[in-house]
Scaffold this active site. Structure first.
Site, short mmCIF file in Angstrom:
data_model
loop_
_atom_site.label_atom_id
_atom_site.label_comp_id
_atom_site.label_asym_id
_atom_site.label_seq_id
_atom_site.Cartn_x
_atom_site.Cartn_y
_atom_site.Cartn_z
N GLU A 90 0.78 -1.23 0.00
CA GLU A 90 0.00 0.00 0.00
C GLU A 90 0.82 1.29 0.00
O GLU A 90 0.39 2.28 -0.57
CB GLU A 90 -0.92 0.00 1.23
N SER A 464 -45.96 -30.30 42.87
CA SER A 464 -45.47 -30.57 44.23
C SER A 464 -44.15 -29.89 44.54
O SER A 464 -43.76 -29.80 45.71
CB SER A 464 -45.32 -32.09 44.42
#
Length: 826
Positions: A90, A464
């Site tokens: 780059e 229960s």
């Protein structure tokens, strides 16, 4: 000669005029553009759009949320070859220019003049940083001038290394990867520090055109670009010829690597996501928040397996419902069906292709085949109804046919087993009773098929499993574990009902006078109803509200004693924590810590159950001694939390004590809690929870739960260190089957989970509080036993409630039907 001098002077004046004109134009452009330019100083505080990440307590990645995958990395942690590869690709003069490369701009200008198009922008890395952070990607001259001005300013304010770090963390590299660290994970499934030179060069080739040079979409172009970058690195002296040649010879190895999830806990992740987005808004997805949950990865894995195995076991008990489709003998149809059928959890789609004696050949999506052995099929009796199955198959052809689209799961030994997508669902939540930290949570069989979280959203009758709260209220209001309750028929008469309510015990039997303790550990419905009737519904509801049970969900009638209240597993577990921790109210929580940019924004400090307070601050002797001096025992106040959090008491702690006290409120009397725990331990030792004896621990307590017609089954159990609740049922309530109870459908999942979660955890017990008396009683009368009574048993009492010796003969209650009017209950 004079002509030449005149021409020279004219050229000089023209040059001066051109220079002044250029200067004037540049100044005009600067004056026009500079007021609109952003401040470069903001780059120092820039927040990269980093996704929201959720972790377990031991730092295992659970989920990542956000459009962009990014893993910021510091400059000093970037591999040197990676830096060189990007510079070669780059901007090889990056460290020598001042942010603008004149030669690059002239080259771009020449291309524009010769072709009429902008082919390359002549941008430096600094100019790309300016564009990526501040500007649009529109290719116009005004943006280019802005890039130049910003690049010059960036170079003036930041060092070269800072600029390069920003660039390598911001740049888009395809496949949702932003920055080199994310790209290393996406394309190679490893951190950038472990990449080879060839792999680094491949990633460095992506910024120019992430789609065109993508090694996944265009491996040929990507290879050409990679090799060019390697040659540039050699030309620039970054690598040797040997390094270059070795890298060029490497094949393209990139492949897509999905999110590296380390812990499967999608229901947890979604709960955290909702909470964080509610708190921080949409910025939660981009501002780099890292959420550390309370979830223990080992416990979560155990919970996942327990729920999966429990659901599969239930499903197999009720028979095989047949293939998902019958596709005949067409391979084209087979392939098309497999490609359009996704995996569900551990269940893989497959096609039956042939039979070889007791073995069946199956075909998978990618064309591979396997054998399905008879041992993986023989369970599959045809499903008729929830209570009925067809005959047991004798050979594979009795249950399967060529062209069947089926599901199989792989066993630990590598073999396959016939399976099916279950209709039933289950949920599990495990928390620390001491502070409510959620250690494991599973909201259903498969999150990706149904995001409905049954832990937090499914309100179901508790059955229960609710009874311990009824019995706790009774103990708190004067009953004892030895109080005799008549287990006899009862009729609930109500003019508003078309018929009388005649509740039954599960086994349709009645046992006469029964001690309260036995009534609970045997889960006798008639005993529970009479316990509630004797205590009073209103008084019981008032007590339950203190235990965190939502009043609006509690029916104001005797059905409350049988668990007719609709509760989520989370709500039931929250109140069970009070039973498990000695009587303190804690709040379940998932989020332990929130970090952003290495800064801790939030640290949980939940209310913590504490009887003697020393166990929370071990290793902090000054604080421990101060607490010990201030609170020698619980006689200071019935509510420790209000006492400890009193301002005067807090100010008496040592200066600079390295902690903040946050003690939970006591909501259940210590002695009542001790007695109810003793009874619930008997649920496991000799009651409906005996399957838990397989864990070979003596510190476990809990309660099974089954509702009418077996529509919901539960088990909630604990020791002082860990509490877990399991629920199983259908999303649209319907019977689970004649023989499905909490003891054989929910409890096995709890046992499997606890076997792992409590492995190597020493047994622990709540200490016996002052004011508790142990007496030998006659189990038939509940009164002190004669000295020579061979059937005598020990029972515990609050000292003031202990029965006195009285050996006169007693008349036992008659086993007869009683009728209650609802208006008399209150």
């Amino acid at each position: 000669m004079k002509t030449a001098v005149k021409l020279a002077k004219f050229g000089l004046w023209c040059g001066i005029a051109a220079f002044c004109g250029a200067l004037l134009i540049s100044a005009s452009v600067f004056l026009y553009l500079s007021p609109a330019l952003p401040s470069v100083d903001s780059l120092r505080d820039i927040r990269l759009q980093t996704p929201l990440r959720v972790f377990s307590a031991d730092h295992k990645l659970i989920a990542e949320f956000g459009e962009k995958r990014r893993s910021p990395i510091q400059y000093e942690d970037l591999p040197e070859p990676m830096l060189k590869a990007f510079l070669a690709a780059e901007d090889d003069r990056f460290y020598s220019h001042n942010g603008v490369d004149i030669m690059g701009l002239l080259r771009a200008t020449a291309q524009l003049v010769s072709t009429g198009k902008i082919k390359s922008g002549g941008s430096t890395i600094t100019m790309q940083v300016a564009k990526n952070f501040f500007l649009s990607h529109e290719r116009v001259f005004s943006r280019k001038f802005n890039e130049i001005l910003l690049a010059l300013e960036i170079e003036r304010k930041l060092s070269k290394n800072e600029i390069l770090e920003l660039y390598l963390n911001k740049i888009y590299l395809g496949n949702r990867a932003y920055g080199v660290e994310a790209a290393a994970q996406v394309y190679y499934g490893k951190p950038s520090s472990e990449l080879t030179l060839a792999e680094m060069a491949m990633i460095a080739g992506l910024p120019k055109a992430p789609s065109r040079y993508n090694p996944l979409a265009n491996p040929r172009r990507a290879l050409i670009r990679r090799d060019w970058i390697l040659s540039r690195m050699y030309d620039l002296g970054y690598i040797t010829q040997v390094d270059m040649q070795a890298a060029i010879e490497q094949p393209v190895t990139a492949q897509y690597h999905g999110l590296p999830i380390e812990l499967e806990a999608p229901y947890v992740a979604e709960m955290v996501r909702q909470e964080v987005v509610e708190q921080f808004g949409q910025e939660a997805y981009t501002d780099g928040y890292e959420i550390y949950t309370t979830v223990n990865s080992n416990d979560q894995i155990a919970a996942n397996k327990a729920i999966d195995h429990g659901i599969q076991a239930y499903d197999e008990r009720h028979g095989y419902r047949g293939p998902e489709a019958q596709l005949g003998d067409s391979p084209d149809n087979w392939h098309q069906a497999l490609m359009s059928t996704g995996r569900v959890g551990q269940l893989k789609p497959a096609i039956v292709t042939a039979f070889n004696g007791d073995s069946t050949e199956i075909l998978f999506k990618k064309g591979e085949t396997a054998q399905l052995p008879w041992t993986g099929i023989e369970w599959a009796r045809p499903y008729i109804t929830v209570n009925r199955q067809g005959p047991k198959p004798k050979k594979p052809e009795d249950i399967l046919a060529e062209g069947d689209l089926i599901r199989v799961r792989q066993q630990p030994d590598g073999s396959y087993r016939l399976s099916q997508i279950p209709d039933v669902q289950a949920a599990l939540i495990a928390i620390s009773p001491k502070n409510g930290a959620v250690e494991a949570l599973v909201g259903g069989f498969n999150f990706y098929d149904s995001k409905y979280n049954r832990v937090t959203q499914a309100s179901r009758q508790a059955g229960s499993a609710f009874k311990p709260f009824v019995y706790s209220a009774a103990l708190a209001n004067g009953m004892t574990a030895a109080t005799l309750i008549n287990d006899a028929p009862i009729v609930f008469s109500d003019d508003k009902l078309e018929s009388h309510w005649r509740p039954q015990n599960d086994n349709m039997k009645f046992y006469g006078p029964t001690r309260l303790r036995k009534g609970l550990y045997r889960s006798r419905n008639l005993v529970s109803i009479r316990v509630l009737q004797r205590t009073g519904v209103q008084r019981t509801i008032d007590y339950m509200e203190k235990l965190g049970l939502p009043r609006e969900k509690l029916p104001r009638n005797l059905s409350l004693s049988l668990g007719s209240a609709d509760l989520t597993p989370l709500e039931l577990t929250t109140s069970y924590a009070i039973l498990a921790n000695g009587g303190f109210r804690v709040e379940p929580h998932l989020v332990q810590r929130i970090d952003r940019l290495e800064e801790t924004l939030y640290q949980a400090n939940p209310p913590t159950a504490c009887r003697d307070c020393s166990d929370i601050h071990k290793g902090q002797p000054d604080a421990e001694q101060a607490i010990s001096d201030l609170i020698p025992n619980e006689t200071l106040s019935p509510t420790i939390a209000s006492t400890i959090n009193d301002f005067a008491l807090m100010s008496a702690l040592p200066t600079g004590a390295p902690f903040t006290i946050n003690y939970a409120e006591r909501v259940m009397g210590e002695r009542v809690n001790y007695i109810i725990n003793s009874i619930m331990q008997d649920v496991i030792r000799k009651g409906t929870g005996r399957r838990a004896l397989a864990l070979k621990r003596d510190d476990l307590a809990g309660k099974t739960g089954t509702t009418n017609d077996q529509k919901d089954v539960w088990f909630a159990g604990y020791n002082p260190d860990l509490l877990a609740t399991v629920w199983l049922g259908f999303d649209q309530p319907r019977p689970l089957g004649r023989w499905e109870y909490g003891a054989n459908a929910a409890l096995p999942m709890w046992v499997e989970f606890m076997r792992t979660a409590l492995k190597d955890v020493p047994e622990s017990y709540l200490p016996q509080p002052a004011g508790i008396t142990t007496i030998k009683i006659n189990p038939e009368t509940g009164k002190p036993a004669r000295p020579d009574d061979p059937n005598a048993i020990f029972e515990i009492f609050r000292t003031e409630k202990a029965p006195k010796a009285d050996f006169s003969d007693e008349q036992m209650p008659a086993l007869e039907t009683e009728t209650f009017n609802p208006d008399e209950i209150f």
